[in-house]
Scaffold this motif. Structure first.
Motif, PDB file in Angstrom:
ATOM      1  N   LEU A  21      27.417 -15.728 -68.867  1.00 54.81           N
ATOM      2  CA  LEU A  21      28.732 -15.145 -69.105  1.00 54.81           C
ATOM      3  C   LEU A  21      29.753 -15.681 -68.099  1.00 54.81           C
ATOM      4  O   LEU A  21      29.376 -16.266 -67.079  1.00 54.81           O
ATOM      5  CB  LEU A  21      28.659 -13.607 -68.972  1.00 54.81           C
ATOM      6  N   LEU A  48      31.422 -14.793 -73.325  1.00 54.28           N
ATOM      7  CA  LEU A  48      30.226 -15.621 -73.477  1.00 54.28           C
ATOM      8  C   LEU A  48      30.514 -17.039 -72.973  1.00 54.28           C
ATOM      9  O   LEU A  48      31.548 -17.620 -73.306  1.00 54.28           O
ATOM     10  CB  LEU A  48      29.808 -15.685 -74.941  1.00 54.28           C
ATOM     11  N   SER A  58      34.554 -12.085 -76.261  1.00 54.23           N
ATOM     12  CA  SER A  58      34.430 -10.998 -75.286  1.00 54.23           C
ATOM     13  C   SER A  58      33.117 -10.255 -75.477  1.00 54.23           C
ATOM     14  O   SER A  58      32.837  -9.730 -76.561  1.00 54.23           O
ATOM     15  CB  SER A  58      35.595 -10.027 -75.440  1.00 54.23           C
ATOM     16  N   ILE A  59      32.330 -10.190 -74.433  1.00 50.81           N
ATOM     17  CA  ILE A  59      31.076  -9.427 -74.483  1.00 50.81           C
ATOM     18  C   ILE A  59      31.398  -7.934 -74.468  1.00 50.81           C
ATOM     19  O   ILE A  59      30.643  -7.124 -74.979  1.00 50.81           O
ATOM     20  CB  ILE A  59      30.105  -9.840 -73.341  1.00 50.81           C
ATOM     21  N   ILE A 103      34.885 -10.144 -69.761  1.00 50.96           N
ATOM     22  CA  ILE A 103      33.654 -10.900 -69.543  1.00 50.96           C
ATOM     23  C   ILE A 103      33.386 -11.577 -70.879  1.00 50.96           C
ATOM     24  O   ILE A 103      33.296 -10.901 -71.909  1.00 50.96           O
ATOM     25  CB  ILE A 103      32.468 -10.015 -69.136  1.00 50.96           C
ATOM     26  N   LYS A 120      31.260 -19.180 -78.220  1.00 51.97           N
ATOM     27  CA  LYS A 120      31.542 -19.197 -76.782  1.00 51.97           C
ATOM     28  C   LYS A 120      32.983 -18.717 -76.580  1.00 51.97           C
ATOM     29  O   LYS A 120      33.864 -19.025 -77.371  1.00 51.97           O
ATOM     30  CB  LYS A 120      31.348 -20.641 -76.309  1.00 51.97           C
TER      31      LYS A 120
END
Length: 173
Positions: A167, A54, A70-71, A52, A67
């Motif tokens: 996301l 940004l 990885s979150i 997931i 951007k």
């Protein structure tokens, strides 16, 4: 040798479309049920969550995070919401031929409306994957990218105590 020439008067060329319009002779038969686009075949199947990321640049603890980051890698910095994100790392998504879907894993934070099962279809000129929960609640997600092996869906996630963040859920067949 002489070459025969055919001459079609211009008024006859004009009359052909008029004839088709008046008689319906050029009308094509429509199928009884509308055909589904090729995107349906691309979506169908079993997908494994890859990451997931940004969807936009963000600032976290006074640091600029670009951007595409990885979150899941940032999860330890996000407090209790981070644990709910890492819980999704092994999620499996099944989009079945009959229009049903199931998700094995955590959906509480990233797909709170859709939950773990329901139905799916494509909407808005096949650019949106619309999940419909078992409670009949719509949960639409823009398709950012789709191929035979990759499916990227936009999400807006509210991470408790942090922020609401756009996301991209990255799935792989």
């Amino acid at each position: 040798p002489t070459l025969m020439r055919f001459f079609i008067p211009p008024y006859l060329l004009f009359m052909l479309p008029v004839f088709c319009l008046l008689t319906g002779a050029c009308k094509k038969d429509k199928p009884a049920t509308p055909l589904k686009s090729p995107k349906y075949d691309l979506v169908k199947g079993t997908w494994k969550q890859q990451d997931i990321v940004l969807a936009v640049d963000v600032k976290l603890n006074k640091k600029n995070i670009p951007k595409g980051s990885s979150i899941l890698a940032l999860a330890p910095l996000l407090g209790p919401g981070g644990a709910q994100l890492t819980c999704t790392a092994d999620n499996t998504y099944r989009f079945n031929e009959d229009g049903s879907f199931t998700i094995e894993g955590c959906t509480t934070l990233i797909l709170p409306v859709a939950g773990n099962s329901g139905t799916w279809n494509l909407d808005v000129h096949d650019s949106v994957l619309k999940l419909v929960s078992a409670k009949s609640e719509n949960d639409p997600h823009w398709i950012e990218n789709i191929s035979s092996t990759n499916l990227d869906l936009s999400l807006t996630v509210t991470i408790p105590g942090v922020a609401t963040v756009p996301l991209i859920l990255k799935l792989k067949k």
